[in-house]
Design a protein around this motif. Structure first.
Motif: not given
Length: 259
Positions: A188-201
């Motif tokens: 669940r944490k990885a899912c959220a971090l993927y989404e946040r990382l995508a928003a940076t680029d």
């Protein structure tokens, strides 16, 4: 952040695009990507993600992956207790993967990696900072910078995401296993971090959110993105050799900067 390319207005390389498909287990990225590829006339070269690779294949990449499996004692996320050392081994595998597909890229063929350096950045950042999402995001970004100093990042990264709880259920059903509470929380944490990382680029990422996009539409979006990724590509250069290095695909050197 990203790979080193020429200005596409001045020079367009004849290579194919390097594309990655990312996301946690159970979101359907492999199924949707395969379905999208079936609809393409020019089939890309497919490079399996870590979880799809069979053991026992010869080669340096598989030997490194086997060492991680052995050290992690069956952990589904290859966690052996040394996150930074594991990150470097995983990045070495992804560098080896790039080396193996360079002939295909050089011939103009698209390459789709089932998980690339973004997965390494996300998972290892969470291991280093399990209780601090903001610091984990900063670390994931820093790990991508590290990765980009040794191999070009993908031209296009397709992130497939969904409700993490639904993804966990699908992953358990597919793998015929039951995740521990800690493993499910990690996903669940990885899912959220993927989404946040995508928003940076946003220039590199395209996101398919299965909470709002149906299966048919998701596969069609992925097909269109893969199809459109091969235009206006700049050269791929060894990042550690600097901007004057020859392209790894076409052999061309960068044009000198204007005086």
């Amino acid at each position: 952040m990203g790979h080193v390319t020429d200005d596409p207005v001045r020079h367009s390389c004849t290579r194919g695009p390097l594309i990655s498909a990312e996301g946690i287990n159970g979101v359907g990225k492999t199924y949707l990507t395969n379905r999208a590829v079936e609809a393409l006339d020019d089939k890309p070269l497919m490079l399996d993600g870590f979880s799809q690779r069979a053991t026992g294949r010869p080669g340096l990449g598989e030997a490194l992956l086997r060492s991680l499996r052995e050290a992690s004692a069956g952990d589904p996320f290859l966690r052996g207790g040394s996150p930074m050392a594991e990150a470097l081994i995983l990045l070495a595998i992804k560098r080896h993967d790039l080396d193996t597909v360079l002939p295909g890229l050089s011939s103009g063929r698209a390459v789709v990696e089932g998980r690339s350096v973004d997965t390494t950045a996300v998972c290892q950042a969470l291991l280093l900072h399990p209780g601090d999402g903001d610091t984990a995001l900063d670390t994931a970004t820093a790990l991508l910078e590290l990765a980009s100093s040794w191999r070009p990042l993908p031209d296009l990264t397709i992130l497939v995401t969904d409700d993490a709880r639904e993804a966990v259920v699908r992953a358990q059903r597919r793998g015929q296993c039951v995740f521990t509470s800690e493993q499910a929380t990690f996903m669940r944490k990885a899912c959220a971090l993927y989404e946040r990382l995508a928003a940076t680029d946003p220039a590199r990422y395209r996101v398919v959110d299965r909470r709002s996009v149906g299966e048919h539409e998701a596969a069609e979006l992925i097909r269109a993105w893969i199809h459109g990724a091969g235009t206006g590509l700049g050269c791929l250069r060894e990042p550690w050799q600097g901007p004057g290095a020859r392209c790894m695909c076409c052999g061309r050197r960068a044009d000198p900067a204007p005086a």
